[in-house]
Design a protein around this motif. Structure first.
Motif, PDB file in Angstrom:
ATOM      1  N   LEU A   1      -1.060   4.958 -13.463  1.00 54.41           N
ATOM      2  CA  LEU A   1      -1.796   5.277 -12.231  1.00 54.41           C
ATOM      3  C   LEU A   1      -2.759   6.431 -12.477  1.00 54.41           C
ATOM      4  CD1 LEU A   1       1.034   5.063  -9.535  1.00 54.41           C
ATOM      5  CD2 LEU A   1      -0.791   3.423  -9.943  1.00 54.41           C
TER       6      LEU A   1
ATOM      7  N   SER B   1       1.634   1.839  -6.876  1.00 56.34           N
ATOM      8  CA  SER B   1       2.801   2.599  -7.356  1.00 56.34           C
ATOM      9  C   SER B   1       4.047   1.720  -7.339  1.00 56.34           C
ATOM     10  CB  SER B   1       3.015   3.842  -6.496  1.00 56.34           C
ATOM     11  OG  SER B   1       3.198   3.469  -5.145  1.00 56.34           O
TER      12      SER B   1
ATOM     13  N   ALA C   1      -2.357   4.521  -5.512  1.00 58.94           N
ATOM     14  CA  ALA C   1      -0.889   4.518  -5.502  1.00 58.94           C
ATOM     15  C   ALA C   1      -0.320   3.792  -4.291  1.00 58.94           C
ATOM     16  CB  ALA C   1      -0.360   5.950  -5.557  1.00 58.94           C
TER      17      ALA C   1
END
Lengths: 292, 247
Positions: free
Chosen positions: A278, A270, A160
């Motif tokens: 994700l 992210s 992320a």
């Protein structure tokens, strides 16, 4: 200009000529084929319908919108909404399921594997390789050696927020450029290089001063890599005692690493991918072989 | 004399036919092109778009010089599959400072409109040096000389002047500092970064190839990577409203 008085009747075909003549060669003046002409007129009629149905004519401040109100932006939004509806309940289920619980649902497991695999191929494979095997400078994801931790939470965080990028949550640490910045001399780097190589059982050249290397290691490297050189996943310091070398184990490679440092980076995904993707990627990477 | 017979005057006179064709094509062109300059829904101003920094512009010149556009487009079309793969579709405003634009129509390689930030600088350098070292199935040629060739910034300020003459809003201050800004952005001399950021918000300032600090010189690869890492990053699509401009 052609002179109409030159038009002659061509006796073979029965058509008139255009009146042009070059050394006795004349051009027939035949009408357009009927089928062609009718298609031409049909196209003109079609365009009138098109003007009415679709956005077409520019006016003073805007253009005509067409009776069906088509717009490329709303069209793509609808197409993507349709795509999400088609993937439907599985994506929804994935977004609501804890990663650890995915394996309990065979259907969701299959879906997540496929979903993660596609996202991996597009976004991760360029660096980590199509199978996750990595390359020199790009970590292998299928073994159980992790720089920043191999638990689900750690993998999720690394994907992320990435490593050493501009994102404020990114993984961050920076190895000094011991040679370039003049912290160690060339001779000291050679000694510590051979000491570090000896830690994983690599043969060192005869006459290497491993004791001096150990001292340099304790003074400069141990604070991150640990007194036992087993690294620290909290700060991404690799384990130096195993046989896994991200930038190569040959003497010139290790010397280059200590001299200039490597400090490679990874993007914060992210910023580009949605949370469900994700999650699928985290599951996929965790499942490649080395997940803890 | 019927209308068809009159048409024969055009058909049999090359000059008249040419003038007639020119008039018809001009009408078509005017109707299709001129409204794009005044219709509100074709002119969209979007926050975040700025002219290229001097280093990015130098990289763009290399991109054009090497013919990257022959294989890479720079436009994500508003189609489902493209948005799925590459991200938000391109906006006209994103290439408003491109002279000329690099939209392209040939995709032997992937689209690059949103490549900025997608890969690390190291990856770009490895990929330019030897594409198959990172993408085994790639058919892209190696551009190894880019990392070996020092970047020529002799005419960088004049490049900006040309862009300004073509309508890109470079200020005199930007032109005056062009060479200096390129050196600062590539961290050959990482001082006065604030000035650079004031002129070019959100510019990436770093050692793109990782060799500038050690070698003390900017290479063509630094400029090209700076350019590639800026592509498609100008707009924050979390804040952008797709439908605000539909009217």
């Amino acid at each position: 200009m052609a002179d109409p008085s030159n038009e002659k009747l061509d006796t073979v075909t029965g058509f008139k000529t255009t009146g042009h003549e070059w050394d006795g060669i004349a051009e027939l003046n035949q009408p357009l084929p009927r089928w062609w002409l009718w298609i031409f007129y049909a196209c003109i009629l079609f365009s009138v319908g098109y003007w009415i149905v679709y956005p077409a004519w520019p006016l003073v401040f805007s253009a005509t919108n067409g009776v069906i109100g088509w717009n490329s932006r709303t069209a793509v939004d609808e197409a993507i909404a349709q795509l999400q509806a088609d993937r439907g309940p599985m994506v929804d289920k994935l977004s609501k399921t804890e990663i650890a619980a995915i394996k309990d649902d065979p259907e969701l497991l299959d879906f997540t594997r496929a979903y993660g695999s596609i996202a991996f191929k597009e976004n991760c494979a360029p660096c980590h390789g199509a199978g996750g095997g990595g390359a020199k400078g790009y970590p292998n994801l299928i073994d159980d050696d992790w720089l920043w931790g191999g638990s689900i939470d750690n993998i999720a965080h690394t994907i992320a927020y990435g490593v050493r990028n501009a994102n404020s949550d990114s993984r961050y640490s920076e190895m000094p450029a011991f040679g370039r910045d003049g912290i160690l001399t060339g001779a000291q780097i050679r000694d510590v290089t051979q000491y570090v190589r000896s830690l994983s059982g690599l043969p060192v050249p005869h006459g290497s001063d491993l004791e001096a290397g150990a001292k340099i290691f304790a003074d400069n490297c141990a604070s991150c890599h640990g007194d036992d050189a087993r690294g620290d996943q909290e700060i991404g310091a690799p384990n130096l005692t195993d046989a896994i070398w991200l930038y190569g184990s040959a003497t010139p490679d290790v010397v280059a690493t200590i001299t200039n440092a490597r400090n490679s980076s990874m993007p914060a995904w992210s910023e580009r991918l949605d949370p469900t993707t994700l999650k699928a990627l985290t599951f996929y990477v965790h499942n490649l072989g080395g997940g803890e | 004399m019927s209308a068809w017979a009159k048409h024969q005057i055009l058909e049999t006179n090359a000059i008249l036919l040419m003038i007639g064709a020119l008039i018809v094509i001009s009408i078509g062109g005017i109707v299709e092109i001129v409204p794009l300059f005044y219709l509100k829904n074709t002119i969209e101003t979007v926050d975040g778009v700025r002219p290229y920094t001097p280093l990015e512009l130098a990289g763009r010149n290399i991109y054009v010089r090497e013919g990257c556009y022959n294989c890479h487009s720079q436009m994500v079309r508003p189609l489902r599959d493209e948005v799925e793969r590459y991200g938000h579709y391109s906006l006209a405003a994103e290439s408003m400072y491109d002279r000329p634009f690099q939209w392209g129509s040939k995709r032997t390689g992937p689209d690059l409109a949103r490549v900025g930030g997608k890969y690390s600088d190291t990856w770009h350098l490895d990929h330019l040096n030897d594409p198959r070292s990172v993408i085994p199935a790639s058919i892209m040629p190696s551009y190894r000389w880019l990392a070996e060739t020092e970047l020529d910034i002799t005419y960088l300020d004049e490049d900006l002047m040309v862009q300004k003459a073509l309508g890109v809003p470079y200020t005199d201050e930007m032109i005056e500092n062009a060479k200096r800004d390129a050196v600062i952005q590539g961290t050959l001399d990482p001082v006065e970064a604030d000035d650079l950021l004031a002129r070019y918000p959100n510019a990436n300032i770093r050692d793109f190839t990782g060799t500038v600090t050690a070698s003390g010189r900017l290479t063509e690869a630094d400029a090209l990577i700076a350019y590639l890492q800026s592509l498609g990053t100008a707009i924050d699509f979390n804040l952008y409203d797709d439908n605000a401009n539909i009217r």
